[in-house]
Design a protein around this motif. Sequence first.
Motif, mmCIF file in Angstrom:
data_model
loop_
_atom_site.group_PDB
_atom_site.id
_atom_site.type_symbol
_atom_site.label_atom_id
_atom_site.label_comp_id
_atom_site.label_asym_id
_atom_site.label_seq_id
_atom_site.Cartn_x
_atom_site.Cartn_y
_atom_site.Cartn_z
ATOM 1 N N GLY A 130 -11.588 39.026 -29.779
ATOM 2 C CA GLY A 130 -13.063 40.016 -29.720
ATOM 3 C C GLY A 130 -13.162 41.652 -28.819
ATOM 4 O O GLY A 130 -13.877 42.313 -29.398
ATOM 5 N N GLN A 131 -12.962 40.586 -27.874
ATOM 6 C CA GLN A 131 -13.444 41.032 -26.767
ATOM 7 C C GLN A 131 -12.813 42.905 -26.390
ATOM 8 O O GLN A 131 -13.190 43.601 -26.421
ATOM 9 C CB GLN A 131 -13.341 40.242 -25.547
ATOM 10 C CG GLN A 131 -14.407 39.563 -24.922
ATOM 11 C CD GLN A 131 -15.929 39.802 -24.439
ATOM 12 O OE1 GLN A 131 -16.537 41.149 -25.399
ATOM 13 N NE2 GLN A 131 -16.525 39.343 -23.642
ATOM 14 N N ALA A 132 -11.321 42.518 -26.726
ATOM 15 C CA ALA A 132 -10.332 43.774 -26.423
ATOM 16 C C ALA A 132 -10.915 44.681 -27.446
ATOM 17 O O ALA A 132 -10.698 46.197 -27.167
ATOM 18 C CB ALA A 132 -9.544 42.822 -27.405
ATOM 19 N N PHE A 133 -11.254 44.685 -28.716
ATOM 20 C CA PHE A 133 -12.288 45.133 -30.115
ATOM 21 C C PHE A 133 -13.289 45.478 -29.575
ATOM 22 O O PHE A 133 -13.521 47.212 -29.256
ATOM 23 C CB PHE A 133 -12.222 45.027 -31.936
ATOM 24 C CG PHE A 133 -10.691 44.582 -32.603
ATOM 25 C CD1 PHE A 133 -9.967 46.239 -32.405
ATOM 26 C CD2 PHE A 133 -10.278 43.581 -31.994
ATOM 27 C CE1 PHE A 133 -8.778 46.122 -33.304
ATOM 28 C CE2 PHE A 133 -8.530 43.674 -32.711
ATOM 29 C CZ PHE A 133 -8.616 44.865 -33.720
ATOM 30 N N ARG A 134 -14.233 44.855 -28.739
ATOM 31 C CA ARG A 134 -15.388 45.806 -27.890
ATOM 32 C C ARG A 134 -15.044 46.360 -26.757
ATOM 33 O O ARG A 134 -15.760 47.698 -27.151
ATOM 34 C CB ARG A 134 -15.987 44.680 -27.435
ATOM 35 C CG ARG A 134 -16.344 43.521 -28.362
ATOM 36 C CD ARG A 134 -17.886 42.805 -27.769
ATOM 37 N NE ARG A 134 -19.089 42.878 -27.196
ATOM 38 C CZ ARG A 134 -19.678 42.361 -25.847
ATOM 39 N NH1 ARG A 134 -19.461 41.573 -26.436
ATOM 40 N NH2 ARG A 134 -20.518 43.447 -26.499
ATOM 41 N N LEU B 148 -19.405 44.438 -35.763
ATOM 42 C CA LEU B 148 -18.726 44.331 -36.211
ATOM 43 C C LEU B 148 -17.935 43.439 -34.820
ATOM 44 O O LEU B 148 -17.455 41.852 -35.282
ATOM 45 C CB LEU B 148 -17.775 44.518 -37.604
ATOM 46 C CG LEU B 148 -19.014 44.541 -38.047
ATOM 47 C CD1 LEU B 148 -18.003 46.489 -39.502
ATOM 48 C CD2 LEU B 148 -18.987 43.284 -39.372
ATOM 49 N N SER B 149 -17.020 43.879 -34.011
ATOM 50 C CA SER B 149 -16.817 43.721 -32.764
ATOM 51 C C SER B 149 -16.951 42.681 -31.837
ATOM 52 O O SER B 149 -16.706 42.077 -31.397
ATOM 53 C CB SER B 149 -16.016 44.747 -32.137
ATOM 54 O OG SER B 149 -16.554 45.346 -31.828
ATOM 55 N N THR B 150 -18.617 42.925 -32.097
ATOM 56 C CA THR B 150 -19.358 42.327 -30.993
ATOM 57 C C THR B 150 -19.626 40.740 -32.165
ATOM 58 O O THR B 150 -19.650 39.571 -31.055
ATOM 59 C CB THR B 150 -21.112 42.661 -30.581
ATOM 60 O OG1 THR B 150 -20.473 44.159 -30.180
ATOM 61 C CG2 THR B 150 -21.357 41.736 -29.641
ATOM 62 N N ALA B 151 -19.787 41.041 -33.331
ATOM 63 C CA ALA B 151 -20.306 39.366 -33.456
ATOM 64 C C ALA B 151 -18.914 38.468 -34.191
ATOM 65 O O ALA B 151 -18.525 37.966 -33.875
ATOM 66 C CB ALA B 151 -20.057 40.129 -35.145
ATOM 67 N N ALA B 152 -17.425 39.303 -33.746
ATOM 68 C CA ALA B 152 -16.630 38.093 -33.750
ATOM 69 C C ALA B 152 -16.120 37.969 -32.126
ATOM 70 O O ALA B 152 -15.958 36.884 -32.667
ATOM 71 C CB ALA B 152 -15.275 39.561 -33.628
ATOM 72 N N THR B 153 -16.562 38.424 -31.216
ATOM 73 C CA THR B 153 -16.522 37.848 -30.339
ATOM 74 C C THR B 153 -17.758 36.731 -29.896
ATOM 75 O O THR B 153 -17.504 35.523 -29.785
ATOM 76 C CB THR B 153 -17.301 39.601 -28.765
ATOM 77 O OG1 THR B 153 -16.094 40.194 -29.157
ATOM 78 C CG2 THR B 153 -16.507 38.386 -27.592
ATOM 79 N N VAL B 154 -18.691 37.005 -30.095
ATOM 80 C CA VAL B 154 -20.085 35.768 -30.726
ATOM 81 C C VAL B 154 -19.304 34.869 -31.338
ATOM 82 O O VAL B 154 -19.813 33.764 -31.253
ATOM 83 C CB VAL B 154 -20.983 36.381 -30.790
ATOM 84 C CG1 VAL B 154 -22.251 35.563 -31.144
ATOM 85 C CG2 VAL B 154 -21.791 37.592 -30.236
ATOM 86 N N LEU B 187 -22.249 36.599 -38.373
ATOM 87 C CA LEU B 187 -21.949 37.699 -39.450
ATOM 88 C C LEU B 187 -22.370 37.586 -40.294
ATOM 89 O O LEU B 187 -22.898 39.186 -40.400
ATOM 90 C CB LEU B 187 -20.442 36.634 -39.729
ATOM 91 C CG LEU B 187 -19.396 37.326 -40.410
ATOM 92 C CD1 LEU B 187 -19.135 38.406 -40.111
ATOM 93 C CD2 LEU B 187 -18.657 36.723 -40.924
ATOM 94 N N PHE B 188 -23.601 37.022 -40.883
ATOM 95 C CA PHE B 188 -24.916 37.288 -41.172
ATOM 96 C C PHE B 188 -25.740 38.204 -40.970
ATOM 97 O O PHE B 188 -25.754 39.380 -41.784
ATOM 98 C CB PHE B 188 -25.770 36.100 -41.713
ATOM 99 C CG PHE B 188 -25.488 35.122 -42.787
ATOM 100 C CD1 PHE B 188 -24.480 34.328 -42.826
ATOM 101 C CD2 PHE B 188 -25.455 35.070 -44.399
ATOM 102 C CE1 PHE B 188 -24.091 33.406 -43.585
ATOM 103 C CE2 PHE B 188 -25.521 34.645 -45.514
ATOM 104 C CZ PHE B 188 -24.565 33.219 -44.792
ATOM 105 N N ALA B 189 -26.060 38.326 -39.564
ATOM 106 C CA ALA B 189 -27.067 39.230 -39.281
ATOM 107 C C ALA B 189 -26.123 41.077 -39.212
ATOM 108 O O ALA B 189 -26.212 42.061 -39.361
ATOM 109 C CB ALA B 189 -26.987 39.134 -37.622
ATOM 110 N N ALA B 190 -24.224 41.099 -38.754
ATOM 111 C CA ALA B 190 -23.638 42.196 -38.528
ATOM 112 C C ALA B 190 -23.910 42.404 -40.055
ATOM 113 O O ALA B 190 -23.642 43.401 -40.083
ATOM 114 C CB ALA B 190 -22.184 41.253 -38.226
#
Lengths: 337, 337
Positions: A130-134, B148-154, B187-190
């Motif tokens: 995820g951080q990589a994509f960010r 979406l990438s931030t959501a993946a990390t979170v 993920l709902f938020a994103a």
Amino acid sequence: MGLVIPFEEATGSGDLAKLVSLVHGDMGKVNETIMARTDSRVAMIPEVANHLIESGGKRLRPMMTLATAGLCGYPGQGHVKLAASVEFMHTATLLHDDVVDDSDMRRGKLAARMLWGNEASVLVGDFLLGQAFRMMVEVGSIPCLDVLSTAATVIAEGEVMQLAAAKDTTTTEDDYIAVIRAKTAALFAAACEVGPIIAGRPKAEIAACRAYGTNLGIAFQLIDDALDYGGSSQKLGKNTGDDFREGKITLPVVLSFRRGPESERAFWRKCLEDGRIDDGDLERAIGHVRKHRAIEDTIERARHYGAMARDALGLFPSSEWKDALLDVVEFCIERAH
Amino acid sequence: MGLVIPFEEATGSGDLAKLVSLVHGDMGKVNETIMARTDSRVAMIPEVANHLIESGGKRLRPMMTLATAGLCGYPGQGHVKLAASVEFMHTATLLHDDVVDDSDMRRGKLAARMLWGNEASVLVGDFLLGQAFRMMVEVGSIPCLDVLSTAATVIAEGEVMQLAAAKDTTTTEDDYIAVIRAKTAALFAAACEVGPIIAGRPKAEIAACRAYGTNLGIAFQLIDDALDYGGSSQKLGKNTGDDFREGKITLPVVLSFRRGPESERAFWRKCLEDGRIDDGDLERAIGHVRKHRAIEDTIERARHYGAMARDALGLFPSSEWKDALLDVVEFCIERAH
């Protein structure tokens, strides 16, 4: 939050001196970015991530991004975050691989999963991805995002391919090359391709850097697989015989299996397909591999891909950067000696 | 390559009828995209992915993306790929969660890891995550990629947080809300935020949709956690008591632990911290939870977040889309009855 290093290269062990010295300043920034981006309010995340990140990997892949950007005269700073992204993608893959392979050791230390469990290895890998994509998003280049997200997919595909081929002694050399092209070479290729892309270079140069990366990656993995039947644990940072114990069908096995008599094939099937490995079997396997010159020929195949990597850079004029990238090919192959 | 469905909603079980009918055409395209993007030359990938994808999940998250795009009058096609990305991110999380939780069942079927092993679940999850990013990149909106990438990390951060909090009966309600805010609500938020972004709407509307998604997600997870101590296996598609057996500290436990006497606390510690669960302990746990009205109060908390979700949409004028989105809040909470 100290700097990371100890590079093998920095201790003067190989041919990477030119590269290391050229990227020195930028690698400092990459390392700072890596440290900053593994941080989290959830304490377990930096613990697990840094256990692996600080274990002295070569950071070859991010150096490739910096060096191809340098080769193409890129004047900006986007390559630093792209290089850190590439290293995070690699680290995420290693964390997930250890779970997939049930590995105990990684780079001469206990694998993260042995200390924090499979759960943490899976999830911290996801966090790093995820951080990589960010970071890529922050750089903001859609073509770079395209290259790196495609690589992420292809790497996972290659790992599944390897899983399906595991324990299958009918795997051919072509099957094997297809696996390592996906699981290893795709990231080298992407790491090298984003350099000219971010520098805004023409298509031919982007294709050249990609071809360099692909072939370098294949050569790199071939040598890794050769070392697993011949190197020392210390040199590789993993245990000699790991691939054998995990039933992985690598080129040394593919060649030995084809060159040996039926009695040897029965031995390979017992060990790799049935997973019945008795005392002395690793030594016997190494004996077969040596007898059939399968290590030498695996290294020979690596030289072939190494030559393609070198030729791919032919259209770039001479420069320090080009010399450094050519040295990397030598370094990857000479590791075998 | 047939279409996927059976939606719970499509069979008329709930309040999602308005939403399902509004997004019907676009969901057809989302489902086609999902089928096309799980395909791979590596046969195991569509097998594992489709096992989970065809198991009749509600596809609530991608519908949220379509509906918020509709609410904002988006005329293009980018929302279809974004919605498919959201579903892939969710599916990847489920595959990894099953490995992390050692789950046997998922949506009333055997978990993929029981059929293909942990290895395949980890790697196919990685593949789907890669494909999710590729689709976002194809849409080409950097702000959507950012969200979406931030959501993946979170999400990954939230999962690690949950891992660290597991088996810890000192977890507070605030700790618990922080976990579900990250692992579910992000993920709902994103999913809801990319709708107005792709439609080019102003900041206030983007923030409103995000707030709607966050609070809906928290309410959704609270009800899920309530059902784990009170619903039927069939309704949830997972086994009642899964959270209990996995030592997860959810709100029903947090409340019961605080409201009961020391003898009950010792019971919770034995079961959740020490992992010693004897015959009849699940029934005893459910008994405690009921006695302390912890289910009712968990549902009450969910109503609170549901009210915030509804109010977040207040600045949008009346429309079919808005009505459908308000119905979703009811649906998520009424699942508990």
